[in-house]
Design a protein around this motif. Structure first.
Motif, short mmCIF file in Angstrom:
data_model
loop_
_atom_site.label_atom_id
_atom_site.label_comp_id
_atom_site.label_asym_id
_atom_site.label_seq_id
_atom_site.Cartn_x
_atom_site.Cartn_y
_atom_site.Cartn_z
N GLU A 152 10.83 -9.08 -7.60
CA GLU A 152 10.49 -7.62 -7.40
C GLU A 152 9.00 -7.57 -7.35
O GLU A 152 8.10 -7.10 -6.62
CB GLU A 152 11.03 -6.67 -8.48
CG GLU A 152 12.50 -6.53 -7.98
CD GLU A 152 13.17 -5.33 -8.90
OE1 GLU A 152 12.42 -4.75 -9.63
OE2 GLU A 152 14.38 -4.99 -9.16
N ASN A 172 11.30 -2.14 -11.49
CA ASN A 172 10.85 -0.71 -11.35
C ASN A 172 11.70 0.31 -12.23
O ASN A 172 13.00 -0.12 -12.58
CB ASN A 172 11.15 -0.37 -9.73
CG ASN A 172 10.19 -0.59 -9.01
OD1 ASN A 172 9.17 -1.10 -9.25
ND2 ASN A 172 10.66 -1.04 -7.78
N THR A 177 13.18 4.04 -8.59
CA THR A 177 14.20 3.76 -7.90
C THR A 177 14.88 4.52 -7.13
O THR A 177 15.12 4.85 -5.89
CB THR A 177 15.13 2.87 -8.69
OG1 THR A 177 14.43 1.54 -9.32
CG2 THR A 177 16.47 2.28 -7.80
#
Length: 427
Positions: A152, A172, A177
């Motif tokens: 990510e 995140n 999200t």
């Protein structure tokens, strides 16, 4: 004395005012359809613009929040570096705790990996472990989440001094999200709203069309009543006059009876018709014999019957004949009064259906016209209301639960219409 040769056929011409009125009605119907289509496109464009605006604005918010979360993790890494490299004192611990609380506030999942590429549960943040989980299972969960985090975001380095470097990996936050996927949820909701609006619009349009058809039909039936009564009186007068050929009165009476049947059709529009098992081939043969005497003598009709003798279909005879008449008269016009009309009846194997193909040798039509041929008001002729095929389609599909469509058409060669009916067998 009035006489008529066998080949002579009566010709009726519409008054110029009637032609003009029919053209105005046809243009009015087409304008109504065009306006409603424009409204549909306008609604679609508005929904599309709203969706694009929402996606664009939400994407800006996502980027800003993502940058903020990255800064928080960098601050956490900076605080961790000071913890490792600076003397511990109470004030610094307070500062470090504030930074750590900020990361916790944003619920940013993070894992610290030391210079030996090792980690442990106490070096994780915002990762929930089941209460009953073992140490080995915790380590497995950490490694799984770490593998996802590496995909990510790039890790945030932590300088530990003496050439040592640790890394903080993070994902995140749950809020970010949610915000990232929110536009797609919003778009789905807009599409659903648009679809429901389309269904409501279509339902209202069909209801409006039904009111127009019913009103127009019943008014037409009412207007035909008076001249029909007068015509029947004239038929009786012709019969009583010995100087007039009796066959003339008989032919006129057939047409008057035909007009009365048409009046009945119009007056019954809006009511549910009665259907019963009818021998389709017999009805078609009889009606074609009647029709070919009343159109151009240069048009040849041929019926090809491939149905079994006992095969029938659930029909309202009057309405079904109306459909055949509309299609055949359109074919005659398309051929300019010269050509062939072939009617083929067949039943596909292993299928409880009946197919009726009506093919002409006319000028054919383009694909664009094929898509509009059943729209009210659409016609390639200068006169007429452009309602014949529209009514024919409604009769077959709404009243007989069948289908009517253009099977094929080729410019310069002709057009074939197909009617699909539900077949039945008389015991």
């Amino acid at each position: 004395m009035i006489s008529q040769t066998p080949k002579q056929k009566p010709r009726f011409r519409l008054h110029p005012a009637a032609i003009l009125n029919s053209q105005r009605l046809r243009r009015s119907l087409m304008d109504t359809y065009d306006q409603k289509s424009a409204y549909k496109y306008l609604i679609g464009i508005i929904l599309l613009l709203l969706s694009i605006s929402s996606l664009f604005y939400t994407n800006i918010l996502v980027e800003e929040l993502e940058q903020r979360e990255e800064r928080e993790v960098q601050l956490y890494a900076e605080g961790l570096r000071y913890v490792v490299n600076s003397p511990l004192d109470e004030n610094f611990n307070v500062v470090y705790q504030v930074i750590q609380d900020a990361v916790n506030f944003y619920q940013i999942p993070a894992i610290y990996v030391d210079e030996n590429n090792l980690t442990s549960p106490d070096r994780t943040m915002n990762i929930d472990f089941p209460v009953t989980i073992s140490a080995q299972e915790k380590e497995r969960m950490i490694q799984e989440k770490l593998a996802v985090m590496k995909l990510e975001h790039p890790p945030i380095p932590v300088e530990l001094g003496k050439g040592r470097t640790g890394y903080i990996y993070y994902s995140n936050s749950f809020l970010l999200t949610q915000l990232r996927y929110y536009p797609f949820l919003q778009l789905s909701v807009m599409l659903l709203i648009g679809y429901l609006a389309y269904l409501a619009f279509s339902s209202a349009r069909k209801a409006e069309q039904n009111r127009v058809w019913v009103g127009l039909a019943k008014e037409t039936a009412h207007q035909l009543g008076t001249p029909l009564s007068s015509l029947m009186a004239w038929v009786e007068y012709f019969r009583s006059d010995p100087n007039i050929d009796p066959s003339i009165a008989e032919e006129i009476e057939k047409d008057v009876i035909r007009l009365e049947m048409i009046t009945t059709r119009f007056s019954n529009i809006g009511s549910i018709p009665t259907l019963k098992a009818e021998p389709v081939a017999e009805i078609l043969n009889n009606f074609v014999s009647y029709l070919e005497k009343r159109v151009s003598s240069k048009v040849k009709f041929t019926v090809y019957n491939q149905l079994a003798d006992e095969q029938t279909a659930l029909l309202n005879k009057n309405l079904f004949e109306w459909v055949i008449e509309n299609i055949c008269k359109n074919a005659v016009d398309a051929m300019g009064g010269i050509g062939e009309i072939n009617v083929t009846l067949q039943a596909p194997p292993n299928n409880n259906e009946m197919w009726i193909d009506i093919a002409d040798t006319g000028k054919g039509m383009t694909k664009a016209n094929m898509n509009k041929i059943f729209n009210p008001g659409f016609s390639t002729k200068k006169r007429g209301w452009g309602l014949g095929l529209t009514l024919a389609k409604r009769i077959i599909e709404n009243y007989h639960s069948g289908k009517l469509f253009v099977k094929n058409s080729e410019i310069g060669k002709g057009t074939t219409f197909r009617i699909i009916l539900n077949a039945s067998i008389v015991e």
